[in-house]
Design a protein around this motif. Structure first.
Motif, PDB file in Angstrom:
ATOM      1  N   GLY A   1       7.343   4.720   7.272  1.00 41.52           N
ATOM      2  CA  GLY A   1       5.988   3.442   7.527  1.00 41.52           C
ATOM      3  C   GLY A   1       5.869   4.492   8.573  1.00 41.52           C
ATOM      4  N   LEU A   2       5.815   4.147   9.915  1.00 44.18           N
ATOM      5  CA  LEU A   2       5.199   4.336  11.469  1.00 44.18           C
ATOM      6  C   LEU A   2       3.931   4.973  11.101  1.00 44.18           C
ATOM      7  N   SER A   3       4.154   6.750   9.933  1.00 42.14           N
ATOM      8  CA  SER A   3       3.436   7.392   9.758  1.00 42.14           C
ATOM      9  C   SER A   3       2.337   6.897   8.595  1.00 42.14           C
ATOM     10  N   SER A   4       3.041   6.160   7.896  1.00 44.54           N
ATOM     11  CA  SER A   4       2.081   5.271   7.483  1.00 44.54           C
ATOM     12  C   SER A   4       0.362   4.424   8.031  1.00 44.54           C
ATOM     13  N   LEU A   5       1.411   3.849   8.976  1.00 41.22           N
ATOM     14  CA  LEU A   5       0.887   2.864   9.176  1.00 41.22           C
ATOM     15  C   LEU A   5      -0.844   3.273  10.298  1.00 41.22           C
ATOM     16  N   ILE A   6       0.338   4.690  10.977  1.00 42.84           N
ATOM     17  CA  ILE A   6      -0.990   4.815  12.513  1.00 42.84           C
ATOM     18  C   ILE A   6      -0.968   6.654  11.300  1.00 42.84           C
ATOM     19  N   TYR A   7      -0.391   7.544  10.964  1.00 40.59           N
ATOM     20  CA  TYR A   7      -1.268   7.901  10.473  1.00 40.59           C
ATOM     21  C   TYR A   7      -1.628   8.675   9.221  1.00 40.59           C
ATOM     22  N   GLY A   8      -1.906   7.169   8.476  1.00 36.14           N
ATOM     23  CA  GLY A   8      -2.157   7.387   6.908  1.00 36.14           C
ATOM     24  C   GLY A   8      -1.420   8.044   6.310  1.00 36.14           C
ATOM     25  N   VAL A   9      -0.471   8.630   6.152  1.00 41.50           N
ATOM     26  CA  VAL A   9       0.580   9.149   5.378  1.00 41.50           C
ATOM     27  C   VAL A   9       0.644   8.704   4.281  1.00 41.50           C
ATOM     28  N   HIS A  10       0.592   8.735   2.624  1.00 42.27           N
ATOM     29  CA  HIS A  10       0.646   7.683   1.553  1.00 42.27           C
ATOM     30  C   HIS A  10       1.947   8.696   0.746  1.00 42.27           C
ATOM     31  N   TRP A  11       2.615   7.675   0.224  1.00 39.98           N
ATOM     32  CA  TRP A  11       3.174   8.364  -1.268  1.00 39.98           C
ATOM     33  C   TRP A  11       2.641   7.904  -2.332  1.00 39.98           C
ATOM     34  N   ASP A  12       2.287   8.588  -3.106  1.00 40.20           N
ATOM     35  CA  ASP A  12       0.966   8.307  -4.458  1.00 40.20           C
ATOM     36  C   ASP A  12       2.509   6.942  -5.320  1.00 40.20           C
ATOM     37  N   ASN A  13       4.174   7.450  -5.765  1.00 36.39           N
ATOM     38  CA  ASN A  13       5.190   7.317  -6.679  1.00 36.39           C
ATOM     39  C   ASN A  13       5.874   6.498  -5.919  1.00 36.39           C
ATOM     40  N   ILE A  14       6.277   5.551  -5.594  1.00 36.69           N
ATOM     41  CA  ILE A  14       7.349   5.200  -4.480  1.00 36.69           C
ATOM     42  C   ILE A  14       8.469   5.021  -5.663  1.00 36.69           C
TER      43      ILE A  14
END
Length: 419
Positions: free
Chosen positions: A287-300
């Motif tokens: 979650g932190l990586s997604s918010l700060i570094y834009g790490v994304h997941w195509d299929n949750i």
């Protein structure tokens, strides 16, 4: 009762600032450091690349020239103009120009002409497969000479995301070349009466880009967000096992048994604690990586499946080392795991470096470690259009590992005098 035991363990984790730092702060710090420090390495210059491109040409230059010749004569063009157009057409074959003038003019590309597109797509050696449909040359020529804008078929560029950087290079080169072809190529068009030529611009040449496995290359932050997370999640097991031994030594475990709780039920609570803690840890880190570094997941959904599976493995590790600590009445087993085994698993599994760029064999071996299987599954879920088939093997590896560790825990569980 299980809820009470789980709550007790969670409170203990929250109160232990050292463990919170190890499980959350340290991996995120390493993600930040490695993401910045090794970003340039993972996005190295194209000069050091070795890019294999398969080109499938379903057309026939001579046959299409003959057909163009027939069409031009039927349109009533003078013989001299037809001869000029045919000569010009030979130099306006996109397939040959792209291969000869672009790919083969640099050392980073190796072009292999293929006849079977399916065979090319099934091969993992190619970074990209460029396929020209039958009649593509003729359609291009008719588009240029006769202004027939609706006849041009789509070329296909298939990218192998397992070779993310190389595939991106091919995609950029092809797209750039097609744009330059549209903008810079000027041909002569004869007017029937004057025999003169006027300059015209090439009409839009369209195509499609598809992918073999996903579409986006993995960034350094994405890679290390996964690599560090699947490494540090393993430390949950040693923490749970060490704390269980502490409870035994402080007679907390004895009091739990006196409350009519069976040893097996207590051990199961440790499996559940390890599973829940690791799941929460991974969700926070990602979650932190997604918010700060834009790490994304195509299929949750697939993301949650992988997270649950690696959490099951950590829960099983927790049970195994809890039973070992109880059996030998020492913390050495869980200490050995956290101080040595986790590092070895992280190295083999690819948490520190992607073995893909060094050795295909090491990359495959790493996929059979629990953290390596989770890493590969997570990287697959990051890709566009990720599907269950992309992670199925790794999920099976994780589940078999979890079951195997749990069976070992049952074998080592002290059956006589656990207290």
């Amino acid at each position: 009762m299980i809820k009470t035991l789980l709550k007790k363990d969670m409170i203990q984790v929250i109160r232990d600032k050292k463990e919170v730092t190890l499980l959350l702060f340290m991996p995120f710090l390493l993600i930040t450091i490695l993401g910045f420090a090794l970003g340039a390495v993972m996005n190295e210059s194209e000069e050091v690349l070795n890019v294999k491109v398969a080109v499938v040409d379903n057309g026939d230059m001579e046959a299409e020239k003959e057909e163009l010749l027939t069409i031009l004569k039927e349109e009533g063009f003078p013989t001299s103009a037809v001869d000029t157009m045919i000569t010009t057409a030979e130099s306006l074959s996109i397939q040959d120009m792209l291969v000869n003038e672009v790919f083969e003019s640099t050392t980073i590309f190796k072009v292999i002409m293929m006849e079977d597109e399916k065979e090319a797509l099934d091969s993992s050696q190619f970074s990209a497969v460029l396929s020209f449909p039958k009649g593509y040359r003729l359609a291009t020529w008719k588009n240029i000479f006769l202004n027939e804008e609706d006849t041009l078929p789509l070329l296909s560029l298939s990218l192998n995301n397992a070779k993310g950087l190389e595939a991106t290079v091919v995609s950029n080169v092809v797209e750039s070349y097609m744009e330059q072809f549209q903008l810079n190529t000027i041909i002569g068009k004869e007017f029937a009466e004057t025999g003169a030529f006027q300059t015209i611009s090439i009409p839009n040449i369209e195509g499609e880009v598809v992918t073999l496995k996903g579409s986006q290359p993995i960034s350094s932050f994405e890679y290390y967000a996964v690599g560090m997370s699947v490494m540090f999640v393993l430390y949950v097991a040693s923490f749970v096992a060490a704390y269980a031994l502490y409870e035994k030594q402080q007679f907390v475990f004895h009091r739990i048994l006196l409350s009519n709780v069976s040893p097996s039920f207590y051990i199961f609570s440790k499996w559940l604690t390890g599973t829940v803690l690791s799941f929460i840890q991974l969700c926070i880190l990602f979650g932190l990586s997604s918010l700060i570094y834009g790490v994304h997941w195509d299929n949750i959904i697939l993301f949650l499946i992988v997270t649950l599976c690696i959490s099951f493995v950590v829960g099983s590790f927790s049970v195994l080392f809890t039973t070992l600590n109880f059996r030998f009445n020492t913390e050495r087993a869980s200490s050995l795991f956290s101080n040595l085994i986790v590092t070895i698993l992280a190295l083999v599994g690819g948490s520190f470096i992607s073995w893909k760029a060094i050795s295909e064999t090491l990359w495959k071996i790493g996929g059979f470690t629990p953290n390596g299987a989770a890493l590969k599954a997570y990287l697959a879920v990051m890709q566009e259009n990720s599907q269950w088939a992309d992670i199925q093997l790794y999920v099976v590896v994780l589940l078999i590992t979890a079951i195997g560790l749990s069976l070992l825990a049952l074998i080592f569980f002290p059956k006589r005098s656990v207290a």
